[in-house]
Design an enzyme around this catalytic site. Structure first.
Site, PDB file in Angstrom:
ATOM      1  N   VAL A  32      -2.878   5.963  -5.065  1.00 25.15           N
ATOM      2  CA  VAL A  32      -3.168   4.658  -5.663  1.00 25.15           C
ATOM      3  C   VAL A  32      -1.903   3.806  -5.680  1.00 25.15           C
ATOM      4  O   VAL A  32      -0.838   4.283  -6.069  1.00 25.15           O
ATOM      5  CB  VAL A  32      -3.708   4.845  -7.105  1.00 25.15           C
ATOM      6  N   SER A  40       0.839  -1.196   0.000  1.00 20.67           N
ATOM      7  CA  SER A  40       0.000   0.000   0.000  1.00 20.67           C
ATOM      8  C   SER A  40       0.874   1.246   0.000  1.00 20.67           C
ATOM      9  O   SER A  40       2.091   1.154  -0.178  1.00 20.67           O
ATOM     10  CB  SER A  40      -0.931  -0.017   1.212  1.00 20.67           C
ATOM     11  N   ASN A  41       0.275   2.389   0.168  1.00 19.38           N
ATOM     12  CA  ASN A  41       0.988   3.668   0.190  1.00 19.38           C
ATOM     13  C   ASN A  41       0.723   4.385   1.502  1.00 19.38           C
ATOM     14  O   ASN A  41      -0.341   4.199   2.098  1.00 19.38           O
ATOM     15  CB  ASN A  41       0.455   4.585  -0.926  1.00 19.38           C
ATOM     16  N   ALA A  42       1.647   5.235   1.894  1.00 19.44           N
ATOM     17  CA  ALA A  42       1.424   6.087   3.063  1.00 19.44           C
ATOM     18  C   ALA A  42       0.445   7.185   2.650  1.00 19.44           C
ATOM     19  O   ALA A  42       0.763   7.991   1.777  1.00 19.44           O
ATOM     20  CB  ALA A  42       2.742   6.695   3.516  1.00 19.44           C
TER      21      ALA A  42
END
Ligand code: CTP
Ligand code: CA
Length: 209
Positions: A89, A21-23
């Site tokens: 995203v 995922s992303n921060a």
């Protein structure tokens, strides 16, 4: 106007329990949703997993993966006047997601990653007379990359924000349009920056459509 907003991170699963995922806290997208509603617009907020509550009066469409975000956005965009893409995203997904839970073996493993669908670029391709505003998060060659994304995603304008904005309640942004110049700069709490961005959209993009 009826505005589609993407917010938060997306998740790409390796197996049923682990993901990439992303921060991203989702704060900028949720602040924009609140500002847009306060300014009298309807908002459809397509959000990855965050700990924030949506503003009152906002339609919330929770999603997890990039593919889910894309499918939900494509459905909603048909009835919207424009889209603001603030979502962080996930750029890659695991080529082959394993069912269950991959057991550790004590050895290093290699994951094969492939690019996810570009939600904003796809909506840009379908936009017709609707408007598209993107966000660009850059750590180097910021202006060059933001302008490249403005065109590759068929945006009317792109908001350049700094990596230091991640997780912070404050932001410093530059709006870049087809002049390829910075046409507006806003700094301060994300709620205030969001009000300014909604006002900018009303005045500069939506008015001409
Ligand atoms: N975006 C999207 N779908 C993706 C990747 C990005 O909708 N798969 C959107 C983001 O929500 C943002 C804009 O595209 O509005 C720019 O995102 P950014 O991560 O800065 O750019 P990328 O095109 O993903 O390129 P890179 O991460 O390599 O800089
Ligand atoms: Ca990206």
């Amino acid at each position: 106007m009826r505005i589609l907003i993407t917010a938060g991170p997306t998740r790409e699963y390796l197996d049923d329990v682990r993901y990439l995922s992303n921060a991203s806290s989702g704060q900028m997208g949720y602040a924009l949703a609140r500002s847009a509603i306060q300014a009298g617009h309807e908002v459809a907020l397509v959000s990855g997993p965050v700990t924030l509550s949506p503003p009152e009066g906002c339609e919330l469409y929770p999603v997890e993966t990039t593919d889910e975000m894309f499918k939900q956005c494509e459905k909603l965009f048909a009835d919207c006047d424009g889209v603001i893409g603030t979502a962080a995203v996930c750029d890659y997904r695991i080529k082959t997601r394993k069912p269950g839970k991959i057991a550790k073996t004590g050895e290093a493993i290699t994951l094969e990653l492939v690019e996810t669908i570009d939600v904003l670029a796809e909506l840009g391709t379908q936009k017709g007379d609707r408007w598209v505003m993107g966000f660009a998060l850059e750590s180097q060659d910021a202006r060059f990359n933001a302008v490249r994304k403005l065109y590759s995603k068929k945006c009317d304008a792109i908001v350049l924000n700094s990596v230091s904005a991640i997780g912070s309640t404050e932001n410093h942004v530059e709006v870049i349009d087809h002049s390829q110049e910075t046409v507006a700069t806003y700094s301060g709490p994300k709620a205030q920056v969001a009000d300014s961005l909604i006002a900018w959209i009303q005045e500069h993009i939506a008015a001409g459509k």
